[in-house]
Enzyme design. Structure first.
Site, PDB file in Angstrom:
ATOM      1  N   GLY A  96      -6.847  54.852 -19.093  1.00 43.57           N
ATOM      2  CA  GLY A  96      -5.698  54.176 -19.591  1.00 43.57           C
ATOM      3  C   GLY A  96      -4.433  54.968 -19.008  1.00 43.57           C
ATOM      4  O   GLY A  96      -4.735  56.021 -18.526  1.00 43.57           O
ATOM      5  N   LYS A 119       6.246  55.826 -13.773  1.00 47.14           N
ATOM      6  CA  LYS A 119       5.139  56.697 -13.798  1.00 47.14           C
ATOM      7  C   LYS A 119       5.790  58.135 -13.882  1.00 47.14           C
ATOM      8  O   LYS A 119       6.602  58.486 -13.057  1.00 47.14           O
ATOM      9  CB  LYS A 119       4.783  56.438 -12.405  1.00 47.14           C
ATOM     10  N   ARG A 182       7.675  51.876 -10.609  1.00 50.23           N
ATOM     11  CA  ARG A 182       7.088  51.000  -9.654  1.00 50.23           C
ATOM     12  C   ARG A 182       6.935  49.600 -10.076  1.00 50.23           C
ATOM     13  O   ARG A 182       6.857  49.072 -11.440  1.00 50.23           O
ATOM     14  CB  ARG A 182       5.522  51.482  -9.914  1.00 50.23           C
ATOM     15  N   ARG A 189      -6.713  46.202 -13.664  1.00 47.90           N
ATOM     16  CA  ARG A 189      -7.409  47.202 -12.556  1.00 47.90           C
ATOM     17  C   ARG A 189      -8.914  46.407 -12.990  1.00 47.90           C
ATOM     18  O   ARG A 189      -9.438  45.838 -13.933  1.00 47.90           O
ATOM     19  CB  ARG A 189      -7.414  48.458 -12.888  1.00 47.90           C
ATOM     20  N   ASP A 258     -10.373  52.363 -11.215  1.00 49.83           N
ATOM     21  CA  ASP A 258      -9.099  52.421 -12.019  1.00 49.83           C
ATOM     22  C   ASP A 258      -8.015  52.337 -10.944  1.00 49.83           C
ATOM     23  O   ASP A 258      -6.963  52.052 -11.457  1.00 49.83           O
ATOM     24  CB  ASP A 258      -9.171  53.480 -12.993  1.00 49.83           C
ATOM     25  N   ASN A 259      -8.277  52.308  -9.863  1.00 44.36           N
ATOM     26  CA  ASN A 259      -7.384  52.354  -8.741  1.00 44.36           C
ATOM     27  C   ASN A 259      -7.309  51.097  -7.924  1.00 44.36           C
ATOM     28  O   ASN A 259      -6.791  51.080  -6.659  1.00 44.36           O
ATOM     29  CB  ASN A 259      -7.301  53.645  -7.926  1.00 44.36           C
TER      30      ASN A 259
HETATM   31  P1  AMP Z   1      -5.179  58.868 -11.000  1.00 44.74           P
HETATM   32  O1  AMP Z   1      -6.013  59.848 -10.315  1.00 44.74           O
HETATM   33  O2  AMP Z   1      -3.756  59.177 -10.876  1.00 44.74           O
HETATM   34  O3  AMP Z   1      -5.475  57.489 -10.737  1.00 44.74           O
HETATM   35  O4  AMP Z   1      -5.279  59.140 -12.498  1.00 44.74           O
HETATM   36  C1  AMP Z   1      -6.404  58.929 -13.419  1.00 44.74           C
HETATM   37  C2  AMP Z   1      -6.156  58.907 -14.900  1.00 44.74           C
HETATM   38  O5  AMP Z   1      -5.653  60.130 -15.099  1.00 44.74           O
HETATM   39  C3  AMP Z   1      -5.378  57.762 -15.251  1.00 44.74           C
HETATM   40  O6  AMP Z   1      -5.776  57.591 -16.520  1.00 44.74           O
HETATM   41  C4  AMP Z   1      -3.987  58.573 -15.612  1.00 44.74           C
HETATM   42  O7  AMP Z   1      -3.048  58.050 -16.336  1.00 44.74           O
HETATM   43  C5  AMP Z   1      -4.409  59.986 -15.745  1.00 44.74           C
HETATM   44  N1  AMP Z   1      -3.549  61.022 -15.520  1.00 44.74           N
HETATM   45  C6  AMP Z   1      -2.927  61.397 -14.189  1.00 44.74           C
HETATM   46  N2  AMP Z   1      -2.169  62.301 -14.351  1.00 44.74           N
HETATM   47  C7  AMP Z   1      -1.826  62.566 -15.848  1.00 44.74           C
HETATM   48  C8  AMP Z   1      -0.922  63.315 -16.294  1.00 44.74           C
HETATM   49  N3  AMP Z   1      -0.467  64.394 -15.812  1.00 44.74           N
HETATM   50  N4  AMP Z   1      -0.924  63.540 -17.612  1.00 44.74           N
HETATM   51  C9  AMP Z   1      -1.790  62.537 -18.227  1.00 44.74           C
HETATM   52  N5  AMP Z   1      -2.560  61.486 -17.846  1.00 44.74           N
HETATM   53  C10 AMP Z   1      -2.608  61.476 -16.464  1.00 44.74           C
HETATM   54 MG    MG Z   2      -4.949  55.614 -11.021  1.00 45.19          MG
END
Ligand code: AMP
Ligand code: MG
Length: 511
Positions: A96, A119, A182, A189, A258-259
């Site tokens: 999420g 973001k 963004r 996704r 998720d990406n």
């Molecule tokens: P990402 O690797 O950026 O695609 O993030 C993967 C998951 O981790 C997603 O659900 C993001 O919302 C969560 N996430 C990444 N960085 C943070 C953060 N600093 N605080 C809370 N959730 C995060």
């Molecule tokens: Mg992500």
């Protein structure tokens, strides 16, 4: 989707119509951005704002910073965090938006619908152990590279603004915090579907499939088998997208499900970077120790991600499980041929091949093998390729513009025998298509950028902006990346590969 055209807000020109927020509970959670103490001005993407129909002139910088950190909300926005899951390095996790908040959807002057997302605006119900915040450096990387991808003509989310929170974020070191705005066709996704599949919520799967078809593939939304229509359409978009990454040497870095945006846009610029010397094993990300998301693995991993998508869709592909599996398999089996078609089209373009011959794939692969063995620079090799003689006297070749002429006369050809043999066969192949040199060069220049965001230049620009508050290198690089196919303008220092022997910069997720 809207039943009537929503009103334009008087301050900015946003036209909000927040269809995702109207989806049932379980798709999202209502959450406001967390206020920050001293919002500051960072970047604003004026051309993008104009194309969206947003008037930014009416705002002063102070107001800007308040809106683009989330301190103030645009009238008509309805902030939510979206629920999704995802396979991260192969393992399914419930995720999420942990550090993102969707403000809503804006309808641009042509009626196109865009997600507007912050973001780094603070905690959400999905933040798990995280702080919901983002550091300035990674947000600048996303801004720079997403805008470079757009200029390269590759589907991508865009970056409208970066605002400074004035507050520190704590990673391995203390870093300045920032919020990126963004703009995306949507943030749906593969992981969105995986969430409902994992929960066994078939009704939600049906809802999100119908919603996605209507939003991204409206011409297929009336089909009797919506699950299959969606699967096929997403496989096609993803195969086209990854072929474009392979054309320019882009390494996404974290191709977790998720990406992967089902719209077919490149999304989530974390540890992404562009390859310098050609090597399919190129990895930049500090956390990708196995090379799962290496440059050359991207088609295979996209196919794997699409298999997870198909699995998630199984309950809505057919009422009978065995038939559903057959449908999924047939659709998935189409990926290699779809990718190959897009990849061949892209690489034919890179070699100036405007006709098709059976031997083209071999010709392309032989050049890549030579580049790999000699560690040739990916971008420069293609950009400086030049046929010797197409049986036409150069003075009679019409329409060579100044850029093409300078390439035609200034750039040298490697002299090793393997390359010369390849070059002779390539020139013969070009001669057989019987098109003028000017047409060949025009095609090559449309497919081969002269400048890409090279990681050493990106890192230097981000470091001086985020650590020394010196934005000159960032703005110079951003400006040069706006016209990546034109030779004039970009200084050599930004175009050239790093000096030989420079260690490859590691990139970080920034989480
Ligand atoms: P990402 O690797 O950026 O695609 O993030 C993967 C998951 O981790 C997603 O659900 C993001 O919302 C969560 N996430 C990444 N960085 C943070 C953060 N600093 N605080 C809370 N959730 C995060
Ligand atoms: Mg992500």
């Amino acid at each position: 989707m809207p039943s009537e055209i929503p009103p334009v807000d008087p301050g900015f020109g946003w036209r909000w119509d927040n269809s995702y927020a109207r989806l049932p509970e379980g798709f999202h959670s209502r959450v406001d951005p967390t206020a920050v103490s001293t919002p500051g001005w960072g970047l604003f993407n004026r051309p993008l704002a104009e194309s969206l129909g947003i008037q930014a002139e009416s705002l002063d910088r102070h107001d800007h910073a308040h809106y683009f950190t989330g301190n103030r909300l645009f009238e008509g926005s309805e902030p939510i965090a979206q629920a999704y899951a995802g396979h991260q390095f192969g393992n399914l996790a419930r995720l999420g938006d942990g550090r993102a908040i969707l403000l809503g959807e804006h309808l641009d002057p042509s009626g196109r619908r865009w997600d507007v997302q912050l973001k780094g605006p603070g905690l959400t119900p999905y933040s798990r152990g995280g702080d919901g915040r983002a550091a300035l450096g990674p947000m600048l990387r996303e801004y720079l590279i997403s805008e470079a991808m757009h200029a390269l003509g590759i589907p991508t989310t865009r970056s409208l603004a970066v605002a400074l929170t004035g507050e520190p974020v704590f990673r391995e070191t203390t870093l300045p915090g920032a919020v990126l705005t963004r703009i995306a066709a949507s943030h749906i996704r593969v992981g969105t579907f995986e969430l409902f599949s994992a929960l066994g919520d078939v009704q939600a799967l049906k809802t999100v499939a119908a919603y996605t078809l209507l939003r991204h593939f409206p011409d297929r939304s009336g089909e009797p088998k919506p699950g299959k229509a969606l699967l096929e359409a997403v496989i096609e978009r993803q195969s086209a997208l990854v072929a474009q990454w392979m054309r320019v040497g882009f390494v996404h870095g974290v191709l977790n499900t998720d990406n992967v945006a089902v719209s077919g846009e490149t999304i989530d610029y974390g540890p992404c970077a562009f390859m310098d010397a050609y090597d399919p094993a190129t990895v930049f990300s500090s956390i990708d120790r196995q090379g799962r998301y290496a440059f050359g693995n991207q088609p295979k991993i996209t196919s794997w991600n699409l298999a997870r998508f198909a699995e998630a869709l199984l309950p809505i592909l057919d009422d009978h499980e065995s038939t559903a599996i057959e449908v999924a398999q047939t659709c998935l089996e189409s990926f290699p041929a779809r990718f190959r078609r897009h990849w061949l089209a892209a690489y034919r373009g890179k070699l100036g091949l405007l006709t098709e011959e059976d031997g083209d794939a071999t010709l392309i692969e032989e050049l890549l093998a030579w580049m790999h063995s000699t560690q040739a620079d990916f971008t420069q090799t293609f950009r400086t390729l030049r046929p010797t003689d197409l049986g036409q006297s150069e003075s009679t070749v019409p329409n060579l513009n100044a850029d093409q002429q300078s390439v035609a006369h200034s750039e040298s050809t490697p002299s090793d025998p393997k390359f010369l043999d390849w070059h002779r066969r390539w020139t013969e192949r070009l001669a057989r298509q019987g098109l003028p040199l000017a047409r060949v060069l025009e095609c090559m220049h449309q497919h081969n950028p002269v400048i890409i965001p090279r990681n050493h230049a990106v890192q230097a620009a981000l470091d001086s902006a985020s650590q020394s508050n010196d934005w000159s290198a960032f703005h110079a690089l951003l400006a040069a990346l706006q016209s990546p196919y034109q030779k004039a303008g970009a200084p050599d220092s930004l175009r050239n590969p790093p000096p030989p022997g420079t260690p490859r910069c590691r990139t970080f997720c920034g989480t």
